[in-house]
Write a protein that holds these residues in place. Structure first.
Motif, PDB file in Angstrom:
ATOM      1  N   LYS A  51      14.598  48.297  52.666  1.00 13.83           N
ATOM      2  CA  LYS A  51      13.418  47.640  52.111  1.00 13.83           C
ATOM      3  C   LYS A  51      12.894  46.613  53.118  1.00 13.83           C
ATOM      4  O   LYS A  51      13.662  46.009  53.868  1.00 13.83           O
ATOM      5  N   LEU A  52      11.585  46.419  53.106  1.00 13.71           N
ATOM      6  CA  LEU A  52      10.958  45.541  54.088  1.00 13.71           C
ATOM      7  C   LEU A  52      11.391  44.086  53.892  1.00 13.71           C
ATOM      8  O   LEU A  52      11.551  43.620  52.765  1.00 13.71           O
ATOM      9  N   HIS A  53      11.567  43.386  55.001  1.00 17.79           N
ATOM     10  CA  HIS A  53      11.892  41.971  54.960  1.00 17.79           C
ATOM     11  C   HIS A  53      10.624  41.148  54.756  1.00 17.79           C
ATOM     12  O   HIS A  53       9.513  41.657  54.880  1.00 17.79           O
ATOM     13  N   ASP A  54      10.818  39.857  54.493  1.00 18.92           N
ATOM     14  CA  ASP A  54       9.648  38.984  54.322  1.00 18.92           C
ATOM     15  C   ASP A  54       9.278  38.287  55.626  1.00 18.92           C
ATOM     16  O   ASP A  54       8.442  37.395  55.637  1.00 18.92           O
ATOM     17  N   SER A  55       9.914  38.710  56.715  1.00 24.31           N
ATOM     18  CA  SER A  55       9.641  38.122  58.030  1.00 24.31           C
ATOM     19  C   SER A  55       9.432  39.217  59.068  1.00 24.31           C
ATOM     20  O   SER A  55       9.828  40.362  58.858  1.00 24.31           O
ATOM     21  N   PHE A  56       8.793  38.850  60.175  1.00 24.87           N
ATOM     22  CA  PHE A  56       8.835  39.705  61.355  1.00 24.87           C
ATOM     23  C   PHE A  56       9.620  38.946  62.420  1.00 24.87           C
ATOM     24  O   PHE A  56      10.029  37.801  62.193  1.00 24.87           O
ATOM     25  N   TYR A  57       9.852  39.565  63.576  1.00 25.37           N
ATOM     26  CA  TYR A  57      10.860  39.016  64.480  1.00 25.37           C
ATOM     27  C   TYR A  57      10.376  38.894  65.922  1.00 25.37           C
ATOM     28  O   TYR A  57       9.538  39.670  66.380  1.00 25.37           O
ATOM     29  N   VAL A  58      10.953  37.885  66.605  1.00 22.75           N
ATOM     30  CA  VAL A  58      10.730  37.688  68.034  1.00 22.75           C
ATOM     31  C   VAL A  58      12.105  37.537  68.686  1.00 22.75           C
ATOM     32  O   VAL A  58      12.954  36.791  68.183  1.00 22.75           O
ATOM     33  N   VAL A  59      12.325  38.247  69.787  1.00 24.02           N
ATOM     34  CA  VAL A  59      13.588  38.123  70.501  1.00 24.02           C
ATOM     35  C   VAL A  59      13.589  36.805  71.274  1.00 24.02           C
ATOM     36  O   VAL A  59      12.708  36.563  72.097  1.00 24.02           O
ATOM     37  N   ALA A  60      14.578  35.960  70.979  1.00 21.36           N
ATOM     38  CA  ALA A  60      14.723  34.700  71.714  1.00 21.36           C
ATOM     39  C   ALA A  60      15.596  34.908  72.951  1.00 21.36           C
ATOM     40  O   ALA A  60      15.316  34.376  74.026  1.00 21.36           O
ATOM     41  N   SER A  61      16.668  35.688  72.800  1.00 23.60           N
ATOM     42  CA  SER A  61      17.525  36.029  73.934  1.00 23.60           C
ATOM     43  C   SER A  61      18.300  37.295  73.600  1.00 23.60           C
ATOM     44  O   SER A  61      18.451  37.653  72.434  1.00 23.60           O
ATOM     45  N   PHE A  91       3.688  43.661  57.612  1.00 19.88           N
ATOM     46  CA  PHE A  91       2.304  43.208  57.722  1.00 19.88           C
ATOM     47  C   PHE A  91       1.322  44.291  57.272  1.00 19.88           C
ATOM     48  O   PHE A  91       0.298  43.996  56.644  1.00 19.88           O
ATOM     49  N   PHE A  92       1.610  45.559  57.612  1.00 20.22           N
ATOM     50  CA  PHE A  92       0.603  46.598  57.507  1.00 20.22           C
ATOM     51  C   PHE A  92       0.981  47.769  56.615  1.00 20.22           C
ATOM     52  O   PHE A  92       0.162  48.662  56.408  1.00 20.22           O
ATOM     53  N   ALA A  93       2.175  47.819  56.104  1.00 18.78           N
ATOM     54  CA  ALA A  93       2.594  48.967  55.297  1.00 18.78           C
ATOM     55  C   ALA A  93       3.492  48.485  54.167  1.00 18.78           C
ATOM     56  O   ALA A  93       4.022  47.371  54.202  1.00 18.78           O
ATOM     57  N   LYS A  94       3.660  49.339  53.165  1.00 18.28           N
ATOM     58  CA  LYS A  94       4.494  48.946  52.042  1.00 18.28           C
ATOM     59  C   LYS A  94       5.721  49.832  51.879  1.00 18.28           C
ATOM     60  O   LYS A  94       6.609  49.529  51.106  1.00 18.28           O
ATOM     61  N   ASN A  95       5.768  50.962  52.612  1.00 20.63           N
ATOM     62  CA  ASN A  95       6.968  51.789  52.531  1.00 20.63           C
ATOM     63  C   ASN A  95       8.064  51.212  53.426  1.00 20.63           C
ATOM     64  O   ASN A  95       7.831  50.355  54.258  1.00 20.63           O
ATOM     65  N   ASN A  96       9.270  51.692  53.245  1.00 18.06           N
ATOM     66  CA  ASN A  96      10.441  51.121  53.899  1.00 18.06           C
ATOM     67  C   ASN A  96      10.388  51.274  55.420  1.00 18.06           C
ATOM     68  O   ASN A  96       9.569  52.003  55.958  1.00 18.06           O
TER      69      ASN A  96
END
Length: 638
Positions: A51-61, A91-96
């Motif tokens: 299931k989709l998370h409530d966040s998106f991600y950025v690689v820090a290291s 952000f753009f879709a609702k499916n998994n």
């Protein structure tokens, strides 16, 4: 979060798009809400069908690997380094999730809450453009020429992602490279390369690569007098070698050459310099691959102005499919490439029709169904489609429907000239039954699903294998929601669909002989489509709908996802996935050989090995049949 920590995160983010478009105050606001996630090596952040998370991600290291299911295993799609943004699907879709994100090494990832970031997207067109363009096309940061802050799409199988297709496009290369020891003499090595008409030689120790020598090395190091011809090869070789695994894709190879400024890559068993040498990839190999790149064909499609020009592209696609199968490129990869190209042909046919008729009077959506809706159309089979237009005022309805019927007739005529026959059952958007308003389609699906076998004897399960080709995505969302709603507590619908999946005649008899056609034009041949492939297609669809696997129509991928969603029966699903690929390859080879649909096979022309291979592939169908009976407790329509 302390101000100093937030300040450090904000300073990090401002170096990368799309965060570079935000002010320092805005970045601080984002940074104070960020979650910091420490991922150990091989730790999974999210995986396919989560299931989709409530966040998106950025690689820090560290490094995060993104992978998808292909060829019965997870295949690497991309690697994310510091500053790369990924996990944008919420952000753009609702499916998994359609992708797995796993730490390649100990990594730190910033989790940015979507609720916090969305206002900045709405306020800043540059941020929105960046996210939309990258999500839709898989470009590597379209606004950052330094290639920092790559944004990696999570939208795996969508229209227009030509770069992404290259991650599935296998690469032909020299699998019998020249190899010499470290003590070889430059003069002898040059003579060896000349005799074998090759531009490179791999320097090995115990068959592990330690260096590579190319024509360039001889020109820059021997011809100019820097080293004498009697030098040992280690004096002029390039070392260490850039190595890749055997299943490297076109895009991965191209990126590695650019990144390392080399003209050759060494292929090894496990992709490291500590395993056996299996081949060499040259720049020439990439040029050849690019000539057959699906992206080139799609550009030709977009420039086409007539059915004749589109037909030429379709003929090139047939050649591409044939050569891909000959190279043993996995069928799921070919399905993906072929599906995107055929979708582009249909889309261009619609655009040419609109150019003739003028702008549509209402918003609409064109859907492919059947094999094209499932991205399984290799051969020149018939057309299957339907059209939905938005609800309009009653007094405008007739004129609006007339327009879309004309549009559909022009489009299907163009496709017929390209080589796709009209559907003999009339399942086309040019049929007034399958060209109607959103409200009419809602009634149609309600009838099919709520009263199967009563008011809807004409129900066709292929209308549940639809793929949006052109038009409004919201119309597709409405159909998705409608079907989901109607599947809840609807035993009658699954009873009907389950029995429909079991109606096909058995492929082999009690004596393990093929059940051949007894009369007609194909007498004495085996109907591989209806007796072998379609039962698998129907079974995969049935279980996918029952488990609400949205956004996945391809039969192979459905079985793979079912194995994840319903692990108790994973072995049955995986066996069916393999069987589907084997049987589909038999059909495709038959069709290419005889320039036909490949539906009927003369089994007497098969070798004994192939006959057994086909019979073995039919085995999982019995297990699937029993699972359908058990899961859905079939009664009324039995």
């Amino acid at each position: 979060m302390s101000n100093s920590v937030a300040e450090n995160i904000a300073n990090f983010l401002k170096e990368y798009s799309p965060f570079s478009y935000l002010s320092h105050e805005e970045l601080i606001q984002v940074a104070t809400s960020i979650g910091v996630i420490n991922l150990d090596k091989h730790k999974i952040l999210f995986q396919i069908n989560d299931k989709l998370h409530d966040s998106f991600y950025v690689v820090a290291s560290g490094v995060i690997n993104l992978s998808v299911i292909a060829d019965a295993e997870e295949t690497l799609l991309n690697k994310c380094y510091a500053g790369d943004v990924f996990g944008l699907r919420p952000f753009f879709a609702k499916n998994n999730y359609m992708m797995t994100a796993k730490a390649r090494e100990d990594s730190i990832v910033y989790a940015i809450p979507i609720a916090v970031f969305k206002p900045f997207v709405a306020q800043n067109p540059q941020v929105l453009d960046f996210l939309l363009e990258s999500f839709a096309t898989n470009t590597r940061n379209p606004f950052d020429k330094e290639n920092r802050g790559k944004l990696i799409t999570d939208n795996v199988y969508t229209e227009g992602q030509q770069n992404e297709i290259q991650y599935f496009q296998s690469l032909a290369y020299n699998k019998t490279p020249l190899k010499v020891s470290v003590s070889a003499i430059a003069k002898d090595t040059a003579q060896l390369m000349t005799e074998n008409l090759t531009d490179s030689v791999v320097v090995t120790e115990q068959n592990h690569p330690i260096g590579i020598v190319t024509d360039t090395d001889f020109r820059s190091k021997i011809a100019n007098g820097r080293f004498p011809l009697i030098s040992t090869i280690d004096k002029i070789m390039s070392s260490p070698v850039i190595t890749v695994p055997e299943n490297v894709s076109v895009a991965e190879a191209q990126l590695l050459m650019l990144k390392n400024n080399v003209s050759h890559l060494c292929v090894t068993v496990d992709g490291s310099d500590k395993s056996e040498v299996k081949g060499v990839i040259s720049e020439h190999d990439l040029i050849v691959a690019q000539a057959n790149n699906p992206g080139v064909l799609i550009k030709e499609i977009k420039r086409s102005l007539s059915p004749k020009e589109l037909k030429l592209v379709r003929e090139k696609l047939t050649d591409l499919i044939q050569s891909s199968i000959a190279k043993n490129i996995p069928l799921p990869h070919i399905y993906n490439i072929s599906g995107e190209i055929i979708t582009a042909i249909i889309k261009r046919s619609i655009e040419l029709s609109i150019l003739d008729l003028g702008s549509p009077p209402a918003r609409f959506a064109w859907f492919s169904i059947g094999s094209q809706g499932r991205k399984e159309q290799f051969l020149l089979t018939d057309q299957d489609s339907f059209l939905v237009f938005e609800d309009v005022a009653e007094e405008k309805y007739r004129d609006v429907k007339d327009y879309f019927l004309k549009l559909a007739k022009r489009t299907t005529t163009i496709l017929e000239k390209v080589g796709y026959d009209f559907c003999p059952n009339g399942h086309m958007a040019s049929n007034m039954l399958w060209c109607k308003s959103m409200s009419d389609w809602i009634k149609q699906y309600n009838n099919w699903m709520k009263t199967p076998g009563e008011k809807s004897n004409d129900i066709s399960s292929i209308f549940f294998d639809y793929e949006l080709v052109f038009g409004e995505g919201k119309i597709e969302d409405t159909l998705d929601d409608l079907i989901l709603k109607n599947t809840k507590n609807n035993a009658l619908f699954f009873d009907y669909l389950g029995n429909d999946a079991l109606r096909k005649n058995a492929p082999i008899n009690f004596f393990r002989k093929f059940n051949l056609e007894e009369e007609g034009d194909h007498k004495g041949k085996f109907d591989i489509k209806n007796k072998a492939i379609m039962p698998l297609v129907d079974g995969a669809r049935l279980f996918a709908i029952s488990l609400n696997l949205k956004g996945i129509n391809n039969t192979y991928l459905r079985f793979k996802q079912l194995a994840i969603a319903d692990p108790k029966f994973s072995e049955i699903y995986l066996n069916c996935a393999d069987a589907f690929l084997i049987l589909s390859k038999f059909r495709t080879l038959e069709g290419l050989k005889n320039d036909s649909t490949g539906d009927y096979i003369n089994v007497e022309e098969l070798s004994k090995v192939d006959k057994e291979k086909m019979k073995n592939a039919l085995g999982p169908m019995k297990e699937l049949e029993e699972l359908i009976k058990d899961k859905f407790q079939l009664t009324q329509f039995s």
